[in-house]
Scaffold this active site. Structure first.
Site, PDB file in Angstrom:
ATOM      1  N   ASP A 161      -1.912  -7.580  21.284  1.00 53.76           N
ATOM      2  CA  ASP A 161      -1.551  -9.002  21.262  1.00 53.76           C
ATOM      3  C   ASP A 161      -0.293  -9.266  20.430  1.00 53.76           C
ATOM      4  O   ASP A 161       0.101 -10.417  20.243  1.00 53.76           O
ATOM      5  CB  ASP A 161      -2.730  -9.859  20.780  1.00 53.76           C
ATOM      6  CG  ASP A 161      -3.167  -9.561  19.360  1.00 53.76           C
ATOM      7  OD1 ASP A 161      -3.119  -8.377  18.946  1.00 53.76           O
ATOM      8  OD2 ASP A 161      -3.551 -10.515  18.644  1.00 53.76           O
ATOM      9  N   HIS A 162       0.359  -8.198  19.954  1.00 54.36           N
ATOM     10  CA  HIS A 162       1.634  -8.321  19.222  1.00 54.36           C
ATOM     11  C   HIS A 162       2.783  -7.612  19.928  1.00 54.36           C
ATOM     12  O   HIS A 162       3.942  -7.898  19.632  1.00 54.36           O
ATOM     13  CB  HIS A 162       1.476  -7.788  17.790  1.00 54.36           C
ATOM     14  CG  HIS A 162       0.524  -8.619  16.982  1.00 54.36           C
ATOM     15  ND1 HIS A 162       0.928  -9.440  15.953  1.00 54.36           N
ATOM     16  CD2 HIS A 162      -0.814  -8.787  17.085  1.00 54.36           C
ATOM     17  CE1 HIS A 162      -0.125 -10.076  15.452  1.00 54.36           C
ATOM     18  NE2 HIS A 162      -1.193  -9.691  16.125  1.00 54.36           N
ATOM     19  N   HIS A 174      -4.981  -3.828   7.677  1.00 58.14           N
ATOM     20  CA  HIS A 174      -5.399  -4.201   9.035  1.00 58.14           C
ATOM     21  C   HIS A 174      -5.156  -3.013   9.975  1.00 58.14           C
ATOM     22  O   HIS A 174      -6.043  -2.606  10.719  1.00 58.14           O
ATOM     23  CB  HIS A 174      -4.610  -5.429   9.460  1.00 58.14           C
ATOM     24  CG  HIS A 174      -4.876  -5.900  10.843  1.00 58.14           C
ATOM     25  ND1 HIS A 174      -6.082  -6.429  11.227  1.00 58.14           N
ATOM     26  CD2 HIS A 174      -4.090  -5.923  11.950  1.00 58.14           C
ATOM     27  CE1 HIS A 174      -6.024  -6.757  12.509  1.00 58.14           C
ATOM     28  NE2 HIS A 174      -4.828  -6.460  12.978  1.00 58.14           N
ATOM     29  N   HIS A 195       2.990  -4.718  13.855  1.00 53.21           N
ATOM     30  CA  HIS A 195       2.020  -3.637  14.056  1.00 53.21           C
ATOM     31  C   HIS A 195       1.718  -3.492  15.540  1.00 53.21           C
ATOM     32  O   HIS A 195       2.132  -4.320  16.345  1.00 53.21           O
ATOM     33  CB  HIS A 195       0.753  -3.851  13.221  1.00 53.21           C
ATOM     34  CG  HIS A 195      -0.099  -5.007  13.660  1.00 53.21           C
ATOM     35  ND1 HIS A 195       0.325  -6.314  13.610  1.00 53.21           N
ATOM     36  CD2 HIS A 195      -1.366  -5.055  14.153  1.00 53.21           C
ATOM     37  CE1 HIS A 195      -0.639  -7.106  14.048  1.00 53.21           C
ATOM     38  NE2 HIS A 195      -1.669  -6.372  14.393  1.00 53.21           N
ATOM     39  N   ASP A 219      -0.748  -9.592  10.982  1.00 52.06           N
ATOM     40  CA  ASP A 219      -2.197  -9.814  10.811  1.00 52.06           C
ATOM     41  C   ASP A 219      -2.693  -9.363   9.445  1.00 52.06           C
ATOM     42  O   ASP A 219      -3.886  -9.093   9.280  1.00 52.06           O
ATOM     43  CB  ASP A 219      -2.977  -9.047  11.892  1.00 52.06           C
ATOM     44  CG  ASP A 219      -2.957  -9.756  13.238  1.00 52.06           C
ATOM     45  OD1 ASP A 219      -2.449 -10.894  13.319  1.00 52.06           O
ATOM     46  OD2 ASP A 219      -3.464  -9.174  14.214  1.00 52.06           O
ATOM     47  N   HIS A 257      -0.883  -3.574  17.641  1.00 50.82           N
ATOM     48  CA  HIS A 257      -1.945  -4.164  18.462  1.00 50.82           C
ATOM     49  C   HIS A 257      -1.349  -4.881  19.689  1.00 50.82           C
ATOM     50  O   HIS A 257      -0.273  -5.476  19.617  1.00 50.82           O
ATOM     51  CB  HIS A 257      -2.792  -5.130  17.635  1.00 50.82           C
ATOM     52  CG  HIS A 257      -3.755  -4.410  16.737  1.00 50.82           C
ATOM     53  ND1 HIS A 257      -4.364  -5.012  15.656  1.00 50.82           N
ATOM     54  CD2 HIS A 257      -4.205  -3.126  16.760  1.00 50.82           C
ATOM     55  CE1 HIS A 257      -5.148  -4.126  15.050  1.00 50.82           C
ATOM     56  NE2 HIS A 257      -5.074  -2.980  15.702  1.00 50.82           N
ATOM     57  N   HIS A 273      -1.994 -15.907  13.600  1.00 46.32           N
ATOM     58  CA  HIS A 273      -3.149 -16.500  14.287  1.00 46.32           C
ATOM     59  C   HIS A 273      -3.504 -17.845  13.654  1.00 46.32           C
ATOM     60  O   HIS A 273      -3.341 -18.026  12.451  1.00 46.32           O
ATOM     61  CB  HIS A 273      -4.392 -15.595  14.197  1.00 46.32           C
ATOM     62  CG  HIS A 273      -4.329 -14.372  15.062  1.00 46.32           C
ATOM     63  ND1 HIS A 273      -4.686 -14.380  16.387  1.00 46.32           N
ATOM     64  CD2 HIS A 273      -3.941 -13.110  14.784  1.00 46.32           C
ATOM     65  CE1 HIS A 273      -4.541 -13.151  16.896  1.00 46.32           C
ATOM     66  NE2 HIS A 273      -4.079 -12.369  15.939  1.00 46.32           N
TER      67      HIS A 273
HETATM   68 ZN    ZN Z   1      -3.749  -6.961  14.788  1.00 47.00          ZN
END
Ligand code: ZN
Length: 281
Positions: free
Chosen positions: A62-63, A120, A58, A154, A60, A192
Site C-alpha cells: 500500500d506504499h 514496523h 518502506h 508507517d 509494503h 494512515h
Molecule cells: Zn506498512
C-alpha cells in the site's frame, strides 16, 4: 505576478484510510509512498503539477503498489528518481538510501535527511526536511519560512505507532526516540488516518491526560467534517502519544498492570507491553 517557491504538502486519499502525500511548489511535485497510481495521476492532472520524483518509506504494497503505473503515466517517467530504503526489495528503486544520507531536490526545492527507523519493517526509512527560508522571486517580499517536516511512513501515527511486523520493541523505541529529538514544531505526515481509534486506545492508557482529551475533541471535529487529522507535530505526539511517552511514570504503571509485571525496567519494555495491549484492544 508574485510567484512563491513556498512548498505545499497535500494528502491524496487512497484505499480506505491511506494518505499519499504530494509535496509541491505549484509546478513541480514529489509523491511520497504511492500505493495506488490512480488518485495520484488524477491529483497531478487536476492541479497541473509535473511529477519530479517519488519517495518511498518502506516496501509494503500500500506504499509502493502504484510506482510503475505512475511512472508509466508520466511523460518522462522512466528518467525520474525513485528514492527508497536500500535494505528493502522495491522494484523500480533508483536511489537506495541509508541513515545519514542527504537528498537535495531542485524542484520542488527541498532538502531531506534520511533516518533509518526499523520497527514496523526492518528497512523502514523516514525523510526529515529541516526548517528553511524559501527564496521569494520578488526582492522586497519577506521570505517564507518553511517549517521542519517529517515523512514517517508507517512508523509513527497520530497518537499511535506502526505494528511491529518485523522489528523489536527496542528498535521501535529507538526509532521513535529519533523522532522525539527533532524540533518540536516539526510537521509530521503520517500515512494512515488511524487517529480516532488511536486516541481511543491512548485514552485507555491515560484517561486523565489533558492534552489528549483536548486533542480527542479537535480530532473528532475534524473527522466529522471529513478533514484529515494530519499533519500532527512532534510536540503534540510527545504530549499525547503513549508510544512516545514510555518514559512517563503514568504510562509505565499502566503497562505494568496490563502486562501483569510489577516492575518493567526500561522504556522499551513499556513499549512492548502497550504495543501488545494495542494489538488486542
Ligand atoms: Zn506498512
Amino acid at each position: 505576478m508574485v510567484k512563491s517557491t513556498a512548498l505545499q504538502v497535500w494528502p491524496i486519499p487512497a484505499f480506505s484510510d491511506n494518505y499519499i502525500w504530494c509535496i509541491h511548489d505549484g509546478q513541480s511535485a514529489l509523491i511520497v509512498d504511492p500505493g495506488d497510481a490512480g488518485p495520484v495521476i488524477h491529483f497531478l492532472q487536476e492541479n497541473r503539477l509535473q511529477l519530479m520524483g517519488i519517495l518511498i518509506t518502506h516496501y509494503h504494497a500500500d506504499h509502493i503498489g502504484g510506482i510503475a503505473a505512475l511512472l508509466k503515466a508520466t511523460a518522462n517517467g522512466a528518467s525520474l528518481p525513485v528514492y527508497g530504503p536500500a535494505a528493502e526489495p522495491i522494484a523500480g528503486l533508483t536511489q537506495a538510501l541509508m541513515q545519514g544520507d542527504e537528498v537535495e531536490i531542485a524542484a520542488p526545492a527541498i532538502h531531506l535527511q534520511v533516518l533509518e527507523v526499523p520497527g514496523h519493517t526492518l528497512g523502514h526509512i523516514a525523510y526529515f526536511a529541516p526548517a528553511k527560508r524559501a527564496e521569494e522571486q520578488i526582492a522586497n517580499k519577506p521570505s517564507v519560512e518553511e517549517p521542519p517536516r517529517l515523512f514517517c511512513g508507517d512508523t509513527l501515527f497520530a497518537s499511535g505507532c506502526g505494528r511491529l511486523f518485523e522489528g523489536t520493541p527496542t528498535q521501535m523505541h529507538a526509532s521513535l526516540a529519533k523522532f522525539a529529538a527533532l524540533p518540536s514544531n516539526t510537521l509530521v505526515y503520517c500515512t494512515h488516518e488511524y487517529t480516532l481509534s488511536n486516541i481511543r486506545f491512548a485514552l485507555a492508557v491515560e484517561p486523565n491526560n489533558p492534552d489528549l482529551i483536548a486533542w480527542a475533541k479537535r480530532a473528532e471535529a475534524l473527522r466529522e467534517l471529513n478533514l484529515p487529522t494530519l499533519p500532527t507535530t512532534i510536540d503534540q505526539e510527545i504530549k499525547t502519544n503513549p508510544f512516545m511517552r514510555c518514559d512517563q511514570a503514568v504510562v509505565r504503571q499502566v503497562a505494568q498492570q496490563v502486562a501483569g509485571q510489577p516492575q518493567l525496567s526500561g522504556a522499551s519494555e513499556v513499549l512492548a507491553a502497550i504495543r501488545a495491549w494495542k494489538d488486542r484492544f
